[in-house]
Every structure is written in structure tokens, then in C-alpha cells.
Write a protein that holds these residues in place. Structure first.
Motif, mmCIF file in Angstrom:
data_model
loop_
_atom_site.group_PDB
_atom_site.id
_atom_site.type_symbol
_atom_site.label_atom_id
_atom_site.label_comp_id
_atom_site.label_asym_id
_atom_site.label_seq_id
_atom_site.Cartn_x
_atom_site.Cartn_y
_atom_site.Cartn_z
ATOM 1 N N ASP A 80 27.607 11.425 4.325
ATOM 2 C CA ASP A 80 28.591 12.113 4.775
ATOM 3 C C ASP A 80 29.497 11.825 3.684
ATOM 4 N N GLY A 81 29.375 11.292 2.450
ATOM 5 C CA GLY A 81 30.180 10.963 1.408
ATOM 6 C C GLY A 81 30.919 9.632 1.464
ATOM 7 N N THR A 82 30.733 8.725 2.510
ATOM 8 C CA THR A 82 31.284 7.515 2.486
ATOM 9 C C THR A 82 30.629 6.652 1.356
ATOM 10 N N PHE A 83 31.207 5.676 0.830
ATOM 11 C CA PHE A 83 31.037 5.043 -0.145
ATOM 12 C C PHE A 83 30.841 3.515 0.633
ATOM 13 N N TYR A 84 29.800 2.790 0.443
ATOM 14 C CA TYR A 84 29.602 1.299 0.935
ATOM 15 C C TYR A 84 29.718 0.349 0.079
ATOM 16 N N VAL A 85 30.573 -0.307 -0.114
ATOM 17 C CA VAL A 85 30.827 -1.372 -1.215
ATOM 18 C C VAL A 85 29.697 -2.608 -0.944
ATOM 19 N N ILE A 86 28.819 -2.722 -1.694
ATOM 20 C CA ILE A 86 27.685 -3.736 -1.505
ATOM 21 C C ILE A 86 27.910 -4.976 -2.104
ATOM 22 N N ALA A 87 28.229 -4.935 -3.542
ATOM 23 C CA ALA A 87 28.326 -6.143 -4.235
ATOM 24 C C ALA A 87 29.336 -6.074 -5.358
ATOM 25 N N ALA A 88 30.074 -7.111 -5.589
ATOM 26 C CA ALA A 88 31.164 -7.069 -6.679
ATOM 27 C C ALA A 88 30.472 -7.923 -8.056
ATOM 28 N N GLY A 89 29.232 -8.271 -8.057
ATOM 29 C CA GLY A 89 28.555 -8.918 -8.806
ATOM 30 C C GLY A 89 27.464 -7.923 -9.399
ATOM 31 N N ARG A 90 26.587 -8.642 -10.388
ATOM 32 C CA ARG A 90 25.443 -7.928 -10.804
ATOM 33 C C ARG A 90 24.348 -7.608 -9.916
ATOM 34 N N ALA A 91 23.846 -6.457 -9.962
ATOM 35 C CA ALA A 91 22.921 -6.010 -8.848
ATOM 36 C C ALA A 91 21.453 -5.670 -9.714
ATOM 37 N N ASN A 92 20.287 -5.495 -9.073
ATOM 38 C CA ASN A 92 18.989 -5.393 -9.597
ATOM 39 C C ASN A 92 18.609 -3.800 -9.509
ATOM 40 N N HIS A 93 19.411 -2.905 -10.393
ATOM 41 C CA HIS A 93 19.001 -1.470 -9.913
ATOM 42 C C HIS A 93 18.641 -0.696 -11.364
ATOM 43 N N ALA A 94 18.744 -1.401 -12.545
ATOM 44 C CA ALA A 94 18.618 -0.663 -13.737
ATOM 45 C C ALA A 94 17.002 -0.566 -14.321
ATOM 46 N N GLY A 95 16.728 -2.093 -14.544
ATOM 47 C CA GLY A 95 15.491 -2.320 -15.196
ATOM 48 C C GLY A 95 15.463 -2.074 -16.599
ATOM 49 N N ALA A 96 14.365 -2.020 -17.207
ATOM 50 C CA ALA A 96 14.362 -1.626 -18.760
ATOM 51 C C ALA A 96 14.878 -0.275 -19.031
ATOM 52 N N GLY A 97 15.488 -0.276 -20.124
ATOM 53 C CA GLY A 97 15.962 1.189 -20.639
ATOM 54 C C GLY A 97 17.045 1.323 -21.534
ATOM 55 N N TYR A 98 17.329 2.437 -21.932
ATOM 56 C CA TYR A 98 18.486 2.375 -22.929
ATOM 57 C C TYR A 98 19.225 3.650 -22.738
ATOM 58 N N TRP A 99 20.456 3.632 -22.786
ATOM 59 C CA TRP A 99 21.540 5.030 -22.895
ATOM 60 C C TRP A 99 22.564 4.783 -23.703
ATOM 61 N N GLU A 100 22.964 5.505 -24.603
ATOM 62 C CA GLU A 100 24.162 5.625 -25.424
ATOM 63 C C GLU A 100 24.629 4.103 -26.011
#
Length: 368
Positions: A80-100
Motif C-alpha cells: 500500500d506504499g507504507t514504509f516500515y522503518v526496520i533498522a537504523a544500523g547496518r543490515a544484511n541485505h547486499a552480500g558480495a557485489g559492486y556498483w559505481e
């Protein structure tokens, strides 16, 4: 034990200032794997969950999985377009990678997990995609980054092909984000009114049309669109096969179709601007603009500041909420709070209360 307070505590205010719905989860300020590094961008994900509901993966995003501890994102985005604020610190979402030039994703990117299965039979609701564009633009603007610092998990992840999310086209997504960052004013995903001139209603609105809506929902018709009304609207929308966003726009009005009395019909057919009706009970009436100087400056003739159904949209596409407490138009109940608006841009509309006769003003002021 004193818990740490991590650095991303600015996120809710930034999202709310962009006109977005925000829900804070308990303990989010102290939640994180560690402190963030320098925030350089935003990474987009989808949850790959087919479960029904607005944000069924929220607990998993907070607590993690058996193979990966939480939090798994800083923000969740409901259907429905609601943003749920979960964490103000680091999160495990990215893993290995590279961008810009960025190779440490978890410490460099804010992660947003949007609720979607990623399957072809699970289209993205317009209200959710609009919030995604606006939210990412607001976050990037806050950290001083351009749209190029927004990437999809599928673009960042290595080896290539390791991740498929999000399922939408990222160059097109970045173009929309760039439009917001450059101050363009895209059309809102939900029209300001339907073909019968009934205005779009949402939490914070009040008046005769809200009461008519509540009677159609078979709930207490106090005329105030609060959490209970929003919950009932969501349930009715699910039953009708609509996106359960809790906002009553043209599709929801058509599904509910409450009978209108003479007074509610008059309110529904009120002109988009001009003097408010002279009455003791005034609600959902559009207000005249206070003057061009009081509105944000337009980019150009094709992207002016606009007011639709009592809601002001700035040249950056921000939807200013229509509630009295946010200062843009009033339901004739009481004046805006002293000193409101110093912390964010606003489009000023003439307070409806000042247009009422004195006896009506006194009666309105006496309401809680």
C-alpha cells in the motif's frame, strides 16, 4: 544494558517530509549488525514472498532467517506504499557485489525490501511504485547523491545473475527517481476525485463524506477517518479485489458507492478552488490558494505547483498531506499548531476557519 542508537534515525522524518506513509517498528533505532559506514546510495530489493497481506515478511526482515541473521533491510515497503522503518544500523541485505565504485554494500547502501513475489502474476501496485520512486528520491536527496547511486540488488550482486531482484526495469526506475530529484511533478497515482467529484479520502480527513463512507462500511459514523476507518477500508478493498492501501480513491468509491445526502452531494461537487461554503459544519472543502508567493517556485510552465482536491503538490512532486495538523487545509476545527512547518517546505492554503462566520467559528473551536 544501554543499547546503541545508530545513525540512520533521520529516515522517518525524511520520508514523511516527502508525503509518504511511515510506520516505525519497535526498537528500530537500536537495531543493526553494526554502525553504518558513509551512506552512499540506496539498494532496491523485492521480498520474493507470495504470501497475502500488506507486509507479510516484516518479522523476517527484522529477525532474519536461519541462514542469515537480521535485520535484512533498513526499510520495508508494503503493497500500500507504507514504509516500515526496520533498522537504523547496518543490515544484511547486499552480500558480495559492486556498483559505481562501491563494493561494501551493507555498510554503504540503505536497503529497501519491497513486498512482491517477483513473479509475472504479481504486478506492482501503482501506489507502491509511486512510493518507491518518491522514497528513494528523498533518501538520495538527503545524502546528496544522484539517481545513479540507486541500484537494484540484481545489478550489484556478484557473480552476475546471483540475484534477480527487483523484478522491474532499473533504468526506467532511475529515470523516475531522477525526475523527482530534478524537481518535476509527476501525476499522483490516485486521482484527487472521481467522476462524481467525490474527493479521495485518507486517514486524517473528516466530515460528511467520511461519515457517508463509514455508513457504507457499516462502522461508527463519527465522520473522522482514523485507524479504525482505515482498517475497514482495507478490508473492503481486499473483498473487492483492490489494492488494500486504505485510501478511498475512484476505484474504492465505485466499489463502496455509498448513498449521498444533499449535504454530502454539495461537498462532493464543490469547485476545486474558491471560497468555502458558509456553514456551521464544514469539511472536505477545497481552499483558495493564499497567493503564488506562498507556494514553492515552479520549475517551468510544464511543471507548476498544483493543488488538487485540497492537496498541494510541490514542483518536486511532494504530496503535502491534507490534514489540518500539517497546515495545508483545515476542516474548520481549530487553527494549526503554533510554530508548525519550520522544519519542512510547505504550500500554504488559506485556513478555512478564518472564512467562517464568528458563531460557527466559536462552535468549531469548542470541539475536541
Amino acid at each position: 544494558m544501554v543499547l546503541p542508537i545508530y545513525n540512520l534515525i533521520w529516515m522517518p522524518a525524511v520520508l514523511e517530509a516527502a508525503g509518504l506513509k511511515v510506520a516505525e517498528t519497535p526498537g528500530w533505532r537500536s537495531r543493526g549488525r553494526a554502525e553504518m559506514g558513509t551512506v552512499r546510495g540506496v539498494m532496491c530489493h523485492h521480498t520474493a514472498t507470495a504470501a497475502p497481506g500488506n507486509m507479510p515478511t516484516l518479522k523476517t526482515l527484522i529477525n532474519g532467517r536461519s541462514d542469515l541473521p537480521g535485520p535484512l533491510a533498513q526499510l520495508g515497503l508494503g503493497r500500500d506504499g507504507t514504509f516500515y522503518v526496520i533498522a537504523a544500523g547496518r543490515a544484511n541485505h547486499a552480500g558480495a557485489g559492486y556498483w559505481e565504485g562501491i563494493k561494501y554494500g551493507n555498510s554503504s547502501f540503505i536497503g529497501i525490501e519491497a513486498e512482491n513475489s517477483g513473479l509475472a502474476n504479481d504486478p506492482w501496485p501503482d501506489i507502491q511504485m509511486d512510493a518507491y520512486h518518491r522514497g528513494v528520491a528523498a533518501l538520495l536527496a538527503h545524502i546528496g547523491a544522484d539517481a545513479g547511486k540507486c541500484c537494484g540488488h540484481k545489478e550489484y550482486a556478484l557473480p552476475k545473475g546471483r540475484k534477480p531482484d527487483p523484478s522491474f526495469d532499473m533504468p526506467t526506475f532511475r529515470s523516475s527517481v531522477a525526475a523527482f530529484l530534478s524537481g518535476k511533478t509527476p501525476e499522483p497515482p490516485i486521482p484527487a476525485k472521481d467522476e462524481q467529484d467525490r474527493p479521495t479520502l485518507r486517514r486524517g480527513d473528516s466530515g460528511a463524506l467520511v461519515a457517508a463512507l463509514q455508513r457504507a462500511l457499516e462502522i461508527d459514523d463519527d465522520g473522522k477517518f482514523g485507524p479504525g476507518t482505515e482498517k475497514a477500508v482495507r478490508a473492503a478493498q481486499r473483498k473487492a479485489g483492490l489494492v488494500p492501501d486504505g485510501i478511498v480513491g475512484p476505484k474504492s468509491w465505485a466499489a463502496l458507492n455509498p448513498p449521498l445526502t444533499a449535504s454530502t452531494s454539495a461537498l462532493a461537487s464543490a469547485p476545486a478552488s474558491g471560497p468555502a461554503p458558509q456553514a456551521q459544519t464544514v469539511a472536505m472543502a477545497a481552499l483558495p490558494v493564499a497567493g503564488a508567493a506562498s507556494l514553492p517556485i515552479a520549475d517551468d510552465a510544464n511543471h507548476p505547483v498544483v493543488v488538487r482536491g485540497g492537496i498541494a503538490f510541490g514542483p518536486g512532486g511532494q504530496r503535502f498531506a491534507s490534514r489540518l495538523s500539517q497546515g495545508f487545509y483545515t476542516l474548520g476545527l481549530r487553527p494549526p499548531p503554533p510554530g508548525w512547518g519550520g522544519h519542512r517546505r510547505q504550500a500554504c492554503l488559506v485556513p478555512l476557519l478564518a472564512l467562517l462566520p464568528q458563531h460557527a467559528r466559536t462552535k468549531a473551536d469548542s470541539k475536541p
